[in-house]
Design an enzyme around this catalytic site. Sequence first.
Site, PDB file in Angstrom:
ATOM      1  N   ASP A  18       0.809  -1.223   0.000  1.00  0.00           N
ATOM      2  CA  ASP A  18       0.000   0.000   0.000  1.00  0.00           C
ATOM      3  C   ASP A  18       0.841   1.271   0.000  1.00  0.00           C
ATOM      4  O   ASP A  18       0.422   2.309   0.501  1.00  0.00           O
ATOM      5  CB  ASP A  18      -0.958   0.046   1.217  1.00  0.00           C
ATOM      6  CG  ASP A  18      -1.800  -1.199   1.310  1.00  0.00           C
ATOM      7  OD1 ASP A  18      -2.264  -1.670   0.263  1.00  0.00           O
ATOM      8  OD2 ASP A  18      -1.975  -1.716   2.427  1.00  0.00           O
ATOM      9  N   LYS A  21       2.319   2.189  -5.099  1.00  0.00           N
ATOM     10  CA  LYS A  21       3.023   1.698  -6.298  1.00  0.00           C
ATOM     11  C   LYS A  21       2.239   1.992  -7.567  1.00  0.00           C
ATOM     12  O   LYS A  21       2.817   2.287  -8.609  1.00  0.00           O
ATOM     13  CB  LYS A  21       3.268   0.176  -6.198  1.00  0.00           C
ATOM     14  CG  LYS A  21       4.228  -0.196  -5.087  1.00  0.00           C
ATOM     15  CD  LYS A  21       4.376  -1.691  -4.967  1.00  0.00           C
ATOM     16  CE  LYS A  21       3.146  -2.401  -4.459  1.00  0.00           C
ATOM     17  NZ  LYS A  21       2.763  -2.094  -3.075  1.00  0.00           N
ATOM     18  N   GLY A  45      -4.342  -4.053  -4.542  1.00  0.00           N
ATOM     19  CA  GLY A  45      -5.282  -3.034  -4.990  1.00  0.00           C
ATOM     20  C   GLY A  45      -4.493  -1.791  -5.335  1.00  0.00           C
ATOM     21  O   GLY A  45      -4.061  -1.062  -4.451  1.00  0.00           O
ATOM     22  N   HIS A  46      -4.219  -1.594  -6.615  1.00  0.00           N
ATOM     23  CA  HIS A  46      -3.403  -0.447  -7.031  1.00  0.00           C
ATOM     24  C   HIS A  46      -4.313   0.682  -7.503  1.00  0.00           C
ATOM     25  O   HIS A  46      -5.038   0.539  -8.484  1.00  0.00           O
ATOM     26  CB  HIS A  46      -2.421  -0.879  -8.130  1.00  0.00           C
ATOM     27  CG  HIS A  46      -1.370  -1.833  -7.618  1.00  0.00           C
ATOM     28  ND1 HIS A  46      -0.510  -2.508  -8.428  1.00  0.00           N
ATOM     29  CD2 HIS A  46      -1.052  -2.186  -6.349  1.00  0.00           C
ATOM     30  CE1 HIS A  46       0.299  -3.251  -7.675  1.00  0.00           C
ATOM     31  NE2 HIS A  46      -0.026  -3.069  -6.419  1.00  0.00           N
ATOM     32  N   GLN A 226       2.162  -5.856  -3.131  1.00  0.00           N
ATOM     33  CA  GLN A 226       2.502  -5.946  -1.706  1.00  0.00           C
ATOM     34  C   GLN A 226       3.864  -5.265  -1.434  1.00  0.00           C
ATOM     35  O   GLN A 226       4.217  -4.373  -2.184  1.00  0.00           O
ATOM     36  CB  GLN A 226       2.494  -7.414  -1.224  1.00  0.00           C
ATOM     37  CG  GLN A 226       1.094  -8.037  -1.191  1.00  0.00           C
ATOM     38  CD  GLN A 226       0.649  -8.619  -2.516  1.00  0.00           C
ATOM     39  OE1 GLN A 226       1.399  -9.300  -3.179  1.00  0.00           O
ATOM     40  NE2 GLN A 226      -0.583  -8.367  -2.902  1.00  0.00           N
TER      41      GLN A 226
END
Length: 427
Positions: A18, A21, A45-46, A226
Site C-alpha cells: 500500500d 506503487k 489493490g493499485h 505488496q
Amino acid sequence: MFGPQTHCVVVVGAQWGDEGKGKVVDALAERADLVVRYQGGANAGHTVDTAGGEFVLHQIPAGILHPGTRCVIGNGVVLDPETLFHEIDALTGRGVRVEGRLVVSDRAHLVLPYHKLLDTESARSRQIGTTSRGIGPAYEDKIGRRGVRVGDLRHDEIVAKLVRAGCERANAMLALSGSAKRCIAADIERGLAQIAPRILPLVGDAGKLVASVLAGGGNVLLEGAQGALLDVDHGTYPFVTSSSTTAGGAATGSGIGPTAIDAVLGVVKAYTTRVGNGPLPTEASPAEAERLRSLGGEFGATTGRPRRCGWFDAVVVRYAARVNGLSGLAVTKLDVLDSLETIPVCTHYRLDGERLDDLPDNVVSLECVQPVYELLPGWRRSTGEARRLEELPDEARRYLERLQESAGVPIRFVGVGTRREQLIAVV
Ligand code: IMP
C-alpha cells in the site's frame, strides 16, 4: 528512470504494501512499452487517480491506463479469472481498451473457488489477517505441484482431473477444520469451461514476449505487488503473503533472468502502514494513528479494512534496500504530513538495552524492539501544489533528506497528492 542504459525497471513496495506503487507505475508507464505484474493476485489493490477518475486495479497492471503500453500478467501471478473479467469489463466500460493489449502467461496458476473457500474458512488465515482472496491456498497448490495453470484450460480432461482432486482435498481440509462448507467439482469445471473461450485468446508465452521487447531496445516495467516486509522469504514470517514480493521475484515471476534488470525503484510512504496482523515497530498511539489514517485515507483498496498507521521506519527501509538491491526511492504521500507540528522518524531500534541498526531475523525479537525516534520539525503548509523539489517548504526538504540519509538510498520521486501531476521527479 528509463534511459539509454536503463530499459528494464522493477517497482517494488519497500514497506508492508500500500505504498502507492500504482501511482508510481502509472507515471513510469508513460515511457514503458510493456508493464508486467509478476506475483500476487487479486489481494493487491493499485489505485490510480487520473483526469478520467479513480481506477483501482487488482490484477491488471496499472500500465493499462496508458493507451500505448502493453501489459502482461506473468507466470508468478496467481490469477483469479472471475476478478480478471470484472476488471476488464469495468475498464472497457470506462473507455479503456484492453483487447489486444493484455497477455496472460500460460504458466500463471489459477485461483479457484476452493482456494477462496479455504482462505475464508481457515483459522490460520484469520490469525495472519489475509485478504481472503485465496492467495495462500493457490500458491500451496502451485508449490505442491497440483495447481491448475492458465494453459491447462486448453485441455478439458487435465482440468477435470486436477479440479476433482483439488476439490476432494479442499473438502477434506474443510471437514477437518470443522467448516460445514464444501465445494462441488462439477460446478467449478463448468465455470472454467465458460471462461476458457474468453481467457485463451489472451494467453501467450509471456517470458518470451518480455525478452523480445527488451531485445528490440524497448522499455519494460516490472510491477510488484505488496511489499518487501510481506515477502514469503524476507518478510515478517509468518505474517506475510505467499509470494516473492522482492526484486528477485520479478525475474522468476516474469520469465527473464536477473541480469536483464537495470534498476529497482522502492516505493515507500513518508510514514508507515500495515494491514493484517504481525509486528509493526513504529505503530503510532491510537490517537496519532487515527489522525494519520483519516489524513491519509488509510483504508485497504481491496478489503476496505482500516490500515494500522505509524511513523517512517528507516530500519525497515534499509532492510528493504538490501533485499531488493534498491537503486532509488519514491516517497509517496508527503502531503499527508502537512499539518503535523513535529514528525518522528525511527532511525534504529533498541533490544535488551543494545542498539540495533538492522532488522532482527525473527518476529519474536521484532515484537520486542523499541524504536528510537528523531523528532523532525513539521512544515505546516500545503505541499500539494509543489511540482519541483525547490517548491517544497525547507522543513519538508529536510525531512526528505533525513529519510534518504537514514535509508541510504537516493530519492528519485516524491508524491504530494493522489493526482497524476502530483509526483515530483527529483533531478
Ligand atoms: P494474503 O496475501 O491475502 O494471503 O494476506 C497475507 C498478508 O498480506 C495479510 O497481512 C494481508 O493484509 C497482507 N496483504 C496482502 N496483499 C496486500 C496488499 O496489497 N497490501 C497490503 N497488504 C497486503
